[in-house]
Design an enzyme around this catalytic site. Structure first.
Site, mmCIF file in Angstrom:
data_model
loop_
_atom_site.group_PDB
_atom_site.id
_atom_site.type_symbol
_atom_site.label_atom_id
_atom_site.label_comp_id
_atom_site.label_asym_id
_atom_site.label_seq_id
_atom_site.Cartn_x
_atom_site.Cartn_y
_atom_site.Cartn_z
ATOM 1 N N ALA A 101 0.843 -1.201 0.000
ATOM 2 C CA ALA A 101 0.000 0.000 0.000
ATOM 3 C C ALA A 101 0.877 1.249 0.000
ATOM 4 O O ALA A 101 1.789 1.366 0.808
ATOM 5 C CB ALA A 101 -0.918 0.020 1.218
ATOM 6 N N GLY B 158 4.094 2.181 7.478
ATOM 7 C CA GLY B 158 4.979 1.017 7.425
ATOM 8 C C GLY B 158 5.745 0.933 6.130
ATOM 9 O O GLY B 158 6.958 0.735 6.110
ATOM 10 N N CYS B 159 5.040 1.062 5.012
ATOM 11 C CA CYS B 159 5.685 0.964 3.701
ATOM 12 C C CYS B 159 6.648 2.123 3.469
ATOM 13 O O CYS B 159 7.720 1.946 2.892
ATOM 14 C CB CYS B 159 4.645 0.913 2.602
ATOM 15 S SG CYS B 159 3.661 -0.593 2.646
ATOM 16 N N THR B 160 6.289 3.299 3.922
ATOM 17 C CA THR B 160 7.162 4.462 3.767
ATOM 18 C C THR B 160 8.454 4.256 4.556
ATOM 19 O O THR B 160 9.548 4.507 4.060
ATOM 20 C CB THR B 160 6.443 5.750 4.210
ATOM 21 O OG1 THR B 160 5.287 5.919 3.391
ATOM 22 C CG2 THR B 160 7.357 6.960 4.081
ATOM 23 N N SER C 214 10.635 1.653 2.769
ATOM 24 C CA SER C 214 11.234 2.122 1.518
ATOM 25 C C SER C 214 12.361 3.121 1.747
ATOM 26 O O SER C 214 13.215 3.267 0.887
ATOM 27 C CB SER C 214 10.166 2.725 0.608
ATOM 28 O OG SER C 214 9.625 3.893 1.180
#
Length: 70
Positions: free
Chosen positions: A57, A62-64, A67
């Site tokens: 997503a 979390g993904c930010t 990355s």
């Protein structure tokens, strides 16, 4: 007047056709960049190392955070 780079069409491969595991080399593919121009993995690899990163997503904490390691 300089020529505009030609657009490469984005490759449309069903996900069910490509099965990769961690550490596998990715097959060459074309995708559209943020400006809609086609970009191929092979062309990028000729210029520099590439990380192909998938996330579940966009714009989530979390993904930010994950990355940012790249």
């Amino acid at each position: 007047m300089p020529k505009e780079p030609q657009k490469k069409p984005a490759l449309k491969v069903p996900a069910s056709k490509v099965k990769l595991s961690a550490g596998d080399k990715a097959p060459d593919f074309n995708l559209a960049d943020a400006d809609g121009r086609g970009v191929s993995l092979g062309d990028l690899l000729q210029k520099r190392k590439v990380i192909v990163y998938f996330y579940p997503a966009a714009l989530t904490p979390g993904c930010t955070t994950e990355s940012c390691d790249f």
